[in-house]
Write an enzyme that holds these catalytic residues in place. Sequence first.
Site, PDB file in Angstrom:
ATOM      1  N   LYS A 212      43.517 219.244  51.771  1.00  0.00           N
ATOM      2  CA  LYS A 212      42.215 218.544  52.164  1.00  0.00           C
ATOM      3  C   LYS A 212      42.534 217.030  52.115  1.00  0.00           C
ATOM      4  O   LYS A 212      42.513 216.534  51.049  1.00  0.00           O
ATOM      5  CB  LYS A 212      41.159 218.929  51.186  1.00  0.00           C
ATOM      6  CG  LYS A 212      39.812 218.495  51.936  1.00  0.00           C
ATOM      7  CD  LYS A 212      38.607 218.040  50.785  1.00  0.00           C
ATOM      8  CE  LYS A 212      38.840 216.617  50.469  1.00  0.00           C
ATOM      9  NZ  LYS A 212      38.592 215.502  51.492  1.00  0.00           N
ATOM     10  N   SER A 266      41.322 208.524  43.272  1.00  0.00           N
ATOM     11  CA  SER A 266      40.888 207.750  42.206  1.00  0.00           C
ATOM     12  C   SER A 266      40.906 208.511  40.499  1.00  0.00           C
ATOM     13  O   SER A 266      40.807 209.973  40.740  1.00  0.00           O
ATOM     14  CB  SER A 266      39.548 207.252  42.457  1.00  0.00           C
ATOM     15  OG  SER A 266      38.750 208.403  42.690  1.00  0.00           O
ATOM     16  N   THR A 267      40.932 207.977  39.746  1.00  0.00           N
ATOM     17  CA  THR A 267      40.880 208.653  38.154  1.00  0.00           C
ATOM     18  C   THR A 267      39.758 209.666  38.186  1.00  0.00           C
ATOM     19  O   THR A 267      39.723 210.354  37.460  1.00  0.00           O
ATOM     20  CB  THR A 267      40.722 207.469  37.187  1.00  0.00           C
ATOM     21  OG1 THR A 267      42.185 206.556  37.384  1.00  0.00           O
ATOM     22  CG2 THR A 267      41.161 207.884  35.745  1.00  0.00           C
ATOM     23  N   VAL A 269      37.702 211.313  40.176  1.00  0.00           N
ATOM     24  CA  VAL A 269      37.855 212.384  40.696  1.00  0.00           C
ATOM     25  C   VAL A 269      38.758 213.417  39.996  1.00  0.00           C
ATOM     26  O   VAL A 269      38.653 214.485  39.818  1.00  0.00           O
ATOM     27  CB  VAL A 269      38.070 212.130  42.194  1.00  0.00           C
ATOM     28  CG1 VAL A 269      38.332 213.507  42.778  1.00  0.00           C
ATOM     29  CG2 VAL A 269      36.923 211.416  42.953  1.00  0.00           C
ATOM     30  N   GLU A 293      48.321 211.558  40.846  1.00  0.00           N
ATOM     31  CA  GLU A 293      48.527 210.023  40.534  1.00  0.00           C
ATOM     32  C   GLU A 293      47.334 209.230  40.882  1.00  0.00           C
ATOM     33  O   GLU A 293      46.691 209.942  42.053  1.00  0.00           O
ATOM     34  CB  GLU A 293      49.575 209.761  41.702  1.00  0.00           C
ATOM     35  CG  GLU A 293      50.754 210.337  41.187  1.00  0.00           C
ATOM     36  CD  GLU A 293      51.464 209.790  39.907  1.00  0.00           C
ATOM     37  OE1 GLU A 293      51.074 209.026  39.329  1.00  0.00           O
ATOM     38  OE2 GLU A 293      52.154 210.666  39.092  1.00  0.00           O
ATOM     39  N   CYS A 327      47.448 201.268  45.421  1.00  0.00           N
ATOM     40  CA  CYS A 327      47.382 201.767  44.068  1.00  0.00           C
ATOM     41  C   CYS A 327      48.188 200.729  43.056  1.00  0.00           C
ATOM     42  O   CYS A 327      48.009 200.322  42.066  1.00  0.00           O
ATOM     43  CB  CYS A 327      47.755 203.064  43.911  1.00  0.00           C
ATOM     44  SG  CYS A 327      49.241 203.646  44.339  1.00  0.00           S
ATOM     45  N   GLU A 425      39.358 198.269  38.444  1.00  0.00           N
ATOM     46  CA  GLU A 425      39.922 198.593  40.012  1.00  0.00           C
ATOM     47  C   GLU A 425      39.243 198.326  40.821  1.00  0.00           C
ATOM     48  O   GLU A 425      38.190 198.976  41.129  1.00  0.00           O
ATOM     49  CB  GLU A 425      40.733 200.186  39.813  1.00  0.00           C
ATOM     50  CG  GLU A 425      41.389 200.129  41.333  1.00  0.00           C
ATOM     51  CD  GLU A 425      41.967 201.684  41.504  1.00  0.00           C
ATOM     52  OE1 GLU A 425      41.135 202.405  41.505  1.00  0.00           O
ATOM     53  OE2 GLU A 425      43.366 201.681  41.821  1.00  0.00           O
TER      54      GLU A 425
HETATM   55  P1  NAD Z   1      39.311 209.195  46.384  1.00  0.00           P
HETATM   56  O1  NAD Z   1      39.413 209.556  44.837  1.00  0.00           O
HETATM   57  O2  NAD Z   1      37.993 208.725  46.532  1.00  0.00           O
HETATM   58  O3  NAD Z   1      39.668 210.374  47.251  1.00  0.00           O
HETATM   59  C1  NAD Z   1      40.855 210.940  47.067  1.00  0.00           C
HETATM   60  C2  NAD Z   1      40.640 212.295  47.626  1.00  0.00           C
HETATM   61  O4  NAD Z   1      39.740 213.136  46.772  1.00  0.00           O
HETATM   62  C3  NAD Z   1      40.088 212.699  49.065  1.00  0.00           C
HETATM   63  O5  NAD Z   1      40.634 213.525  49.723  1.00  0.00           O
HETATM   64  C4  NAD Z   1      38.580 212.654  48.803  1.00  0.00           C
HETATM   65  O6  NAD Z   1      38.155 213.327  49.868  1.00  0.00           O
HETATM   66  C5  NAD Z   1      38.616 213.824  47.557  1.00  0.00           C
HETATM   67  N1  NAD Z   1      37.434 213.617  46.920  1.00  0.00           N
HETATM   68  C6  NAD Z   1      36.388 212.646  46.498  1.00  0.00           C
HETATM   69  N2  NAD Z   1      35.352 212.933  45.867  1.00  0.00           N
HETATM   70  C7  NAD Z   1      35.762 214.351  45.506  1.00  0.00           C
HETATM   71  C8  NAD Z   1      35.349 215.234  44.545  1.00  0.00           C
HETATM   72  N3  NAD Z   1      34.139 214.814  43.677  1.00  0.00           N
HETATM   73  N4  NAD Z   1      35.755 216.318  44.237  1.00  0.00           N
HETATM   74  C9  NAD Z   1      36.917 216.474  44.897  1.00  0.00           C
HETATM   75  N5  NAD Z   1      37.668 215.878  45.595  1.00  0.00           N
HETATM   76  C10 NAD Z   1      37.034 214.592  46.246  1.00  0.00           C
HETATM   77  O7  NAD Z   1      40.355 207.959  46.750  1.00  0.00           O
HETATM   78  P2  NAD Z   1      40.887 207.183  47.973  1.00  0.00           P
HETATM   79  O8  NAD Z   1      39.497 206.164  47.957  1.00  0.00           O
HETATM   80  O9  NAD Z   1      41.000 208.209  48.801  1.00  0.00           O
HETATM   81  O10 NAD Z   1      42.004 206.417  47.528  1.00  0.00           O
HETATM   82  C11 NAD Z   1      42.062 205.184  46.509  1.00  0.00           C
HETATM   83  C12 NAD Z   1      42.203 205.752  45.318  1.00  0.00           C
HETATM   84  O11 NAD Z   1      43.797 206.393  45.079  1.00  0.00           O
HETATM   85  C13 NAD Z   1      42.581 204.447  44.429  1.00  0.00           C
HETATM   86  O12 NAD Z   1      42.077 204.747  42.899  1.00  0.00           O
HETATM   87  C14 NAD Z   1      43.962 204.227  43.989  1.00  0.00           C
HETATM   88  O13 NAD Z   1      44.587 203.613  43.045  1.00  0.00           O
HETATM   89  C15 NAD Z   1      44.380 205.716  44.276  1.00  0.00           C
HETATM   90  N6  NAD Z   1      45.942 205.983  44.744  1.00  0.00           N
HETATM   91  C16 NAD Z   1      46.917 206.227  43.773  1.00  0.00           C
HETATM   92  C17 NAD Z   1      48.020 206.317  44.144  1.00  0.00           C
HETATM   93  C18 NAD Z   1      49.477 206.673  42.952  1.00  0.00           C
HETATM   94  O14 NAD Z   1      50.246 206.959  43.371  1.00  0.00           O
HETATM   95  N7  NAD Z   1      48.952 206.507  41.753  1.00  0.00           N
HETATM   96  C19 NAD Z   1      48.373 206.161  45.234  1.00  0.00           C
HETATM   97  C20 NAD Z   1      47.606 205.889  46.440  1.00  0.00           C
HETATM   98  C21 NAD Z   1      46.253 205.876  45.989  1.00  0.00           C
END
Ligand code: NAD
Length: 541
Positions: A212, A266-267, A269, A293, A327, A425
């Site tokens: 997804k 994100s953390t 989620v 991650e 990130c 963040e």
């Molecule tokens: P996000 O958490 O909003 O979404 C990530 C994924 O989770 C998406 O596919 C989204 O549709 C899904 N999702 C959202 N809400 C959900 C829920 N309640 N239950 C299950 N799935 C859900 O993150 P984003 O905005 O797409 O990405 C940014 C975040 O990702 C930042 O916090 C960033 O630091 C982190 N990130 C971390 C790394 C790493 O390697 N540590 C790399 C890239 C991004």
Amino acid sequence: MSKAISQVPFAVNEPVRSYEPGSPEVKSLIDTYKKMWKEQVEIPMVIGGKNITTDEKVNLYSPQDHQHNLGFYHKGTMQHVEDAINAALQAKAKWNALGWEQRAAIFLKAADLIAGPYRDKLNAATMIAQSKNVHQAEIDSACEFIDFLRFNVEFMTEMYAEQPVSDNGIWNRSEYRPLEGFCFAVTPFNFTAISGNLPSCMAMLGNVVVWKPSDKQIYSAHVIMEVFKEAGLPDGVINMVFSDGKATAEKILSHPDFAGLHFTGSTAVFQNMWKMIGDNIHNYKSYPRIVGETGGKDFVMVHPSANAQAVATALVRGAFEYQGQKCSAASRAYVPKSLWSEVKKVMETQLNSIKIGSPEDPSNFVNAVIDQNSFEKCKGYIERAQASNEANVIFGGTCDGQKGWFVHPTVIETSNPKYESMCEEIFGPVLTVYVYEDQAWEETLKLVDETSPYSLTGSIFAQDRYAIDQAYKALENAAGNFYINDKPTGAVVGQQPFGGGRASGTNDKAGSKMNLLRWVSVRSIKETFVSPKDYKYPYLG
Ligand code: NAD
């Protein structure tokens, strides 16, 4: 099965194209961008190799022009998620029985397709729908993704080659089986390479996957599925669904055959999904693997012996490339008083020369943030800093959402090292600087370590080797990727395995053998050549 112990091509990092003005590469990429910009795409889900359309069509817009309709994708329901699980489970036996060389060949071919005929298309999709400039798209959707595919093939064979010793008369073997059941990949908007890597590295090892992607990254995810199909990935091995995140997680994480979660995002989620897995632990056939991650609050710690020009450059690149939506982006800096005026002067000169706008013009260094939510979030931090008596907006601060979601590179200076934008963040082009007294170096190291719950990336700048050593030790657990005299972004597959600890994730290092080991379950095999025929050991007389 193969009758050879084959060796895979030696993996080397894909060279980054420079896209200099007037070069044929930049012309070809921008022409592709313009052509795709004018088209209207229709993006189906892919389940069991079939394109799945639905009655719910969701429009896609570009961050750099939120009125520009790119087309639409077909949103799925929980029935589609169930279909995807069933398609994966159905594909499993045949995929698992295929020799590893055949699996490797598919992903090596995918890498070559991206390096060649699909390079412009995947880069342009990333530029259009994720607002990356030519360089940011190239290092992500081309080079990093190609590297993930090629290096993972090499790591897979290294892993398979790791075998136990055998005593006289027996032969011990380790077999690296894929997990029983199916795996779930959930990917973020900000890196096309991550979105392709999470499902593909699991599939490469013989697993079957429901993927997804983020609904902000569907445009380039669609191109990735096209590449996988052309590379020969059999139907049902990776199934891509566009469904509500929370409901999808609830459905998948309560399935008895759920075997592993590969998450980046994100953390909050991730923590919620971990909790769901805990709640369902009695339902599973095996203990699921959980790899995530997540967020970061990445630091740049500057010693008085540092070079001011190098610090300023690292801050400008580290905080503002891809609008701070990495990130690993530098988002809090600790600068000694004696260096601050020079660092600030150089930053001002560099920031004044930065152009902001659409990626269609390659001279724009900063493009749009991903969506209105992100735009409003950045604006909120900036406005609160403008009103605060603990903070000053010393550079930028302009948010222009008329045409696209443009937030100008913004630097906040604070007198409070625990000010909100030093701890939380933001995920946008907002850098906060805390200026410390030179003699407070040691206590400031402690501050850096204790200020945020995250531990993803961080940099130390110093010429003094004792200071470097001191920071290296004091910040041992403050970052999973630690940089000395360099910006905290830009990890390269095979060179700096990437991931963080604390609230930043499980630190399973994407693009490394450490990560691949999480998607296999080892079977130990002992074969005895001449079996004993009597139960009596010599000590029994
Ligand atoms: P996000 O958490 O909003 O979404 C990530 C994924 O989770 C998406 O596919 C989204 O549709 C899904 N999702 C959202 N809400 C959900 C829920 N309640 N239950 C299950 N799935 C859900 O993150 P984003 O905005 O797409 O990405 C940014 C975040 O990702 C930042 O916090 C960033 O630091 C982190 N990130 C971390 C790394 C790493 O390697 N540590 C790399 C890239 C991004």
